[in-house]
Design a protein around this motif. Structure first.
Motif, PDB file in Angstrom:
ATOM      1  N   PRO A 100      25.610  -4.260  -0.205  1.00  0.00           N
ATOM      2  CA  PRO A 100      25.138  -4.398   1.177  1.00  0.00           C
ATOM      3  C   PRO A 100      25.876  -5.511   1.907  1.00  0.00           C
ATOM      4  O   PRO A 100      26.210  -6.541   1.320  1.00  0.00           O
ATOM      5  CB  PRO A 100      23.645  -4.712   1.019  1.00  0.00           C
ATOM      6  CG  PRO A 100      23.507  -5.259  -0.369  1.00  0.00           C
ATOM      7  CD  PRO A 100      24.554  -4.585  -1.184  1.00  0.00           C
ATOM      8  N   MET A 101      26.111  -5.291   3.192  1.00  0.00           N
ATOM      9  CA  MET A 101      26.854  -6.256   3.989  1.00  0.00           C
ATOM     10  C   MET A 101      26.011  -6.722   5.172  1.00  0.00           C
ATOM     11  O   MET A 101      24.966  -6.130   5.493  1.00  0.00           O
ATOM     12  CB  MET A 101      28.172  -5.651   4.474  1.00  0.00           C
ATOM     13  CG  MET A 101      29.055  -5.105   3.363  1.00  0.00           C
ATOM     14  SD  MET A 101      30.721  -4.685   3.898  1.00  0.00           S
ATOM     15  CE  MET A 101      31.486  -6.324   3.870  1.00  0.00           C
ATOM     16  N   VAL A 102      26.455  -7.771   5.809  1.00  0.00           N
ATOM     17  CA  VAL A 102      25.734  -8.339   6.950  1.00  0.00           C
ATOM     18  C   VAL A 102      26.755  -8.976   7.889  1.00  0.00           C
ATOM     19  O   VAL A 102      27.826  -9.421   7.461  1.00  0.00           O
ATOM     20  CB  VAL A 102      24.699  -9.390   6.469  1.00  0.00           C
ATOM     21  CG1 VAL A 102      25.396 -10.605   5.875  1.00  0.00           C
ATOM     22  CG2 VAL A 102      23.766  -9.801   7.595  1.00  0.00           C
ATOM     23  N   ALA A 103      26.436  -8.980   9.158  1.00  0.00           N
ATOM     24  CA  ALA A 103      27.316  -9.626  10.138  1.00  0.00           C
ATOM     25  C   ALA A 103      27.169 -11.140  10.046  1.00  0.00           C
ATOM     26  O   ALA A 103      26.067 -11.664   9.897  1.00  0.00           O
ATOM     27  CB  ALA A 103      26.965  -9.149  11.553  1.00  0.00           C
ATOM     28  N   VAL A 104      28.313 -11.818  10.121  1.00  0.00           N
ATOM     29  CA  VAL A 104      28.342 -13.282  10.031  1.00  0.00           C
ATOM     30  C   VAL A 104      29.105 -13.821  11.235  1.00  0.00           C
ATOM     31  O   VAL A 104      30.207 -13.364  11.536  1.00  0.00           O
ATOM     32  CB  VAL A 104      29.019 -13.739   8.728  1.00  0.00           C
ATOM     33  CG1 VAL A 104      29.253 -15.242   8.738  1.00  0.00           C
ATOM     34  CG2 VAL A 104      28.165 -13.352   7.523  1.00  0.00           C
ATOM     35  N   GLU A 172      17.554  -9.365   8.177  1.00  0.00           N
ATOM     36  CA  GLU A 172      16.615  -8.308   7.823  1.00  0.00           C
ATOM     37  C   GLU A 172      16.788  -7.087   8.730  1.00  0.00           C
ATOM     38  O   GLU A 172      16.512  -5.959   8.328  1.00  0.00           O
ATOM     39  CB  GLU A 172      15.173  -8.827   7.916  1.00  0.00           C
ATOM     40  CG  GLU A 172      14.856  -9.954   6.949  1.00  0.00           C
ATOM     41  CD  GLU A 172      15.060  -9.538   5.497  1.00  0.00           C
ATOM     42  OE1 GLU A 172      14.742  -8.375   5.170  1.00  0.00           O
ATOM     43  OE2 GLU A 172      15.544 -10.362   4.704  1.00  0.00           O
ATOM     44  N   LYS A 173      17.247  -7.319   9.949  1.00  0.00           N
ATOM     45  CA  LYS A 173      17.445  -6.215  10.898  1.00  0.00           C
ATOM     46  C   LYS A 173      18.877  -5.696  10.913  1.00  0.00           C
ATOM     47  O   LYS A 173      19.120  -4.564  11.331  1.00  0.00           O
ATOM     48  CB  LYS A 173      17.061  -6.674  12.311  1.00  0.00           C
ATOM     49  CG  LYS A 173      15.600  -7.013  12.502  1.00  0.00           C
ATOM     50  CD  LYS A 173      15.332  -7.438  13.944  1.00  0.00           C
ATOM     51  CE  LYS A 173      13.870  -7.767  14.184  1.00  0.00           C
ATOM     52  NZ  LYS A 173      13.627  -8.209  15.589  1.00  0.00           N
ATOM     53  N   CYS A 174      19.819  -6.527  10.499  1.00  0.00           N
ATOM     54  CA  CYS A 174      21.229  -6.149  10.574  1.00  0.00           C
ATOM     55  C   CYS A 174      21.528  -4.999   9.615  1.00  0.00           C
ATOM     56  O   CYS A 174      21.179  -5.053   8.435  1.00  0.00           O
ATOM     57  CB  CYS A 174      22.111  -7.356  10.239  1.00  0.00           C
ATOM     58  SG  CYS A 174      23.883  -6.993  10.303  1.00  0.00           S
ATOM     59  N   THR A 175      22.196  -3.962  10.124  1.00  0.00           N
ATOM     60  CA  THR A 175      22.567  -2.811   9.311  1.00  0.00           C
ATOM     61  C   THR A 175      24.050  -2.798   8.984  1.00  0.00           C
ATOM     62  O   THR A 175      24.536  -1.867   8.342  1.00  0.00           O
ATOM     63  CB  THR A 175      22.220  -1.503  10.046  1.00  0.00           C
ATOM     64  OG1 THR A 175      22.970  -1.434  11.268  1.00  0.00           O
ATOM     65  CG2 THR A 175      20.734  -1.429  10.366  1.00  0.00           C
ATOM     66  N   ALA A 176      24.784  -3.809   9.441  1.00  0.00           N
ATOM     67  CA  ALA A 176      26.234  -3.888   9.224  1.00  0.00           C
ATOM     68  C   ALA A 176      26.955  -2.692   9.831  1.00  0.00           C
ATOM     69  O   ALA A 176      27.921  -2.187   9.263  1.00  0.00           O
ATOM     70  CB  ALA A 176      26.553  -4.020   7.739  1.00  0.00           C
ATOM     71  N   CYS A 177      26.482  -2.253  11.000  1.00  0.00           N
ATOM     72  CA  CYS A 177      27.128  -1.114  11.667  1.00  0.00           C
ATOM     73  C   CYS A 177      28.473  -1.509  12.271  1.00  0.00           C
ATOM     74  O   CYS A 177      29.312  -0.649  12.552  1.00  0.00           O
ATOM     75  CB  CYS A 177      26.217  -0.538  12.748  1.00  0.00           C
ATOM     76  SG  CYS A 177      25.979  -1.612  14.194  1.00  0.00           S
ATOM     77  N   GLY A 178      28.673  -2.802  12.511  1.00  0.00           N
ATOM     78  CA  GLY A 178      29.956  -3.275  13.022  1.00  0.00           C
ATOM     79  C   GLY A 178      30.110  -3.241  14.523  1.00  0.00           C
ATOM     80  O   GLY A 178      31.177  -3.570  15.041  1.00  0.00           O
ATOM     81  N   ALA A 179      29.064  -2.873  15.258  1.00  0.00           N
ATOM     82  CA  ALA A 179      29.173  -2.804  16.719  1.00  0.00           C
ATOM     83  C   ALA A 179      29.460  -4.175  17.316  1.00  0.00           C
ATOM     84  O   ALA A 179      30.268  -4.305  18.240  1.00  0.00           O
ATOM     85  CB  ALA A 179      27.879  -2.225  17.307  1.00  0.00           C
ATOM     86  N   CYS A 180      28.823  -5.207  16.787  1.00  0.00           N
ATOM     87  CA  CYS A 180      29.041  -6.555  17.306  1.00  0.00           C
ATOM     88  C   CYS A 180      30.451  -7.048  16.975  1.00  0.00           C
ATOM     89  O   CYS A 180      31.057  -7.792  17.763  1.00  0.00           O
ATOM     90  CB  CYS A 180      28.003  -7.518  16.744  1.00  0.00           C
ATOM     91  SG  CYS A 180      27.944  -7.582  14.925  1.00  0.00           S
ATOM     92  N   VAL A 181      30.971  -6.625  15.827  1.00  0.00           N
ATOM     93  CA  VAL A 181      32.330  -7.010  15.445  1.00  0.00           C
ATOM     94  C   VAL A 181      33.332  -6.449  16.459  1.00  0.00           C
ATOM     95  O   VAL A 181      34.254  -7.144  16.903  1.00  0.00           O
ATOM     96  CB  VAL A 181      32.654  -6.491  14.028  1.00  0.00           C
ATOM     97  CG1 VAL A 181      34.099  -6.821  13.655  1.00  0.00           C
ATOM     98  CG2 VAL A 181      31.696  -7.091  13.008  1.00  0.00           C
ATOM     99  N   LYS A 182      33.143  -5.183  16.832  1.00  0.00           N
ATOM    100  CA  LYS A 182      34.047  -4.543  17.788  1.00  0.00           C
ATOM    101  C   LYS A 182      33.895  -5.132  19.190  1.00  0.00           C
ATOM    102  O   LYS A 182      34.849  -5.168  19.963  1.00  0.00           O
ATOM    103  CB  LYS A 182      33.773  -3.041  17.834  1.00  0.00           C
ATOM    104  CG  LYS A 182      34.048  -2.329  16.517  1.00  0.00           C
ATOM    105  CD  LYS A 182      33.623  -0.868  16.587  1.00  0.00           C
ATOM    106  CE  LYS A 182      33.809  -0.176  15.251  1.00  0.00           C
ATOM    107  NZ  LYS A 182      33.309   1.228  15.276  1.00  0.00           N
TER     108      LYS A 182
END
Length: 296
Positions: A100-104, A172-182
């Motif tokens: 599992p991954m998470v945005a940092v 707990e809410k982050c799904t690591a979808c990557g939208a914030c990264v983009k």
């Protein structure tokens, strides 16, 4: 007049009927039969349509899985391993679980650490602000704090702290979808492994300026001193372009680098507090000299 009107209606009705028949036969001839398995796989998906899987949505992801009959390089970050195991069962294939991954957010430039040197008065958008100039602080690499990442998150997992102006991630809410990264024009946000017990260590800085310049812009910037690199016994840290980076696949979470960092740029998350060092016992007071025996 009445006869002309009736004739026109009849002609249009017959023409419409003929066109309907022609379209019916064309549709039958060129009809594309879809594999019913696509609907089954799509029903298994969470339906977020976030694009985190790399496809346009859950339907497109399901079509790709069924068409190739393979899950190589395919993963639904929202559904995670549980959903992927169900998809694999429908397709009759096997799939390995993914960590599992998470945005940092790799920026330590809070208002206290990184003072503002100019005032931005344009549209409240990181992308627009980034296209106009490097930012309102001395660091041209750091977070701009306008909240583009917050706006694109469909799960409410990232919020800009109004006091620090730095986004904070609810793991707990982050799904690591990557939208914030983009969405981040500075590349401040990264997806990293959550780590065992959600513990992770990372360098919260992306400033590539030389040490003195980076330190003047932000008191908590990485200055590329290499102390962390030398302290790491596992070779997990490299310093390139005046910036340290921790490879989460090699990091064993020993936290020796955290203690070595002179600016506090390395963050350790979700670790229990270290036990306090035992108090050094005080030296026993010197024994009082024995009383002299009186002479008789």
């Amino acid at each position: 007049m009445g006869t002309t009107f009736i004739f026109t209606v009849v002609v249009l009705s017959v023409l419409g009927l003929l066109l309907a028949v022609v379209l019916f036969f064309i549709a039958k001839k060129f009809k594309v039969e879809e594999d019913p398995l696509i609907d089954i796989v799509e029903a298994t998906m969470p339906g977020a349509n976030c694009g985190g899987c790399g496809f346009a949505g859950c339907r497109a992801f399901a079509e790709a899985c069924v068409r190739t009959r393979s899950l190589d390089g395919k993963f639904c970050p929202v559904g995670g391993n549980a959903v992927m195991q169900k998809v694999a069962a429908h397709l009759g294939v096997t799939v390995e679980d993914k960590a599992p991954m998470v945005a940092v957010v790799r920026c330590n430039g809070t208002c206290a650490n990184r003072p503002r040197v100019t005032e931005y008065q344009g549209s409240v958008s990181c992308r627009i602000m980034s296209s106009l100039y490097s930012g309102d602080t001395g660091c041209r690499y750091g977070c701009l704090g306008c909240g583009d990442c917050e706006a694109v998150c469909k799960f409410g997992a990232i919020k800009v702290n109004p006091e620090t102006l730095i986004p904070e991630v609810d793991e707990e809410k982050c799904t690591a979808c990557g939208a914030c990264v983009k969405a981040c024009p500075k590349g401040v946000i990264e997806l990293r492994n959550k780590g065992p017990k959600n513990r992770r260590v990372y360098v919260s800085c992306i400033n590539q300026d030389k040490g003195a310049v980076a330190r003047r812009a932000c008191s908590a910037a990485c200055i590329g001193c290499r102390k962390c690199e030398k302290a790491c016994p596992f070779g997990a840290i490299t310093v390139e372009n005046n910036l340290a980076y921790i490879d989460f696949n090699k990091c064993k979470l020993c936290r020796k680098c955290v203690a070595e960092c002179p600016t506090g740029a390395i963050h350790a998350v979700n670790f229990p507090p270290k036990p306090a060092a035992p108090a050094t016992p005080e030296a026993a007071p010197a024994a009082a000299p024995a009383a002299e025996t009186p002479k008789e």
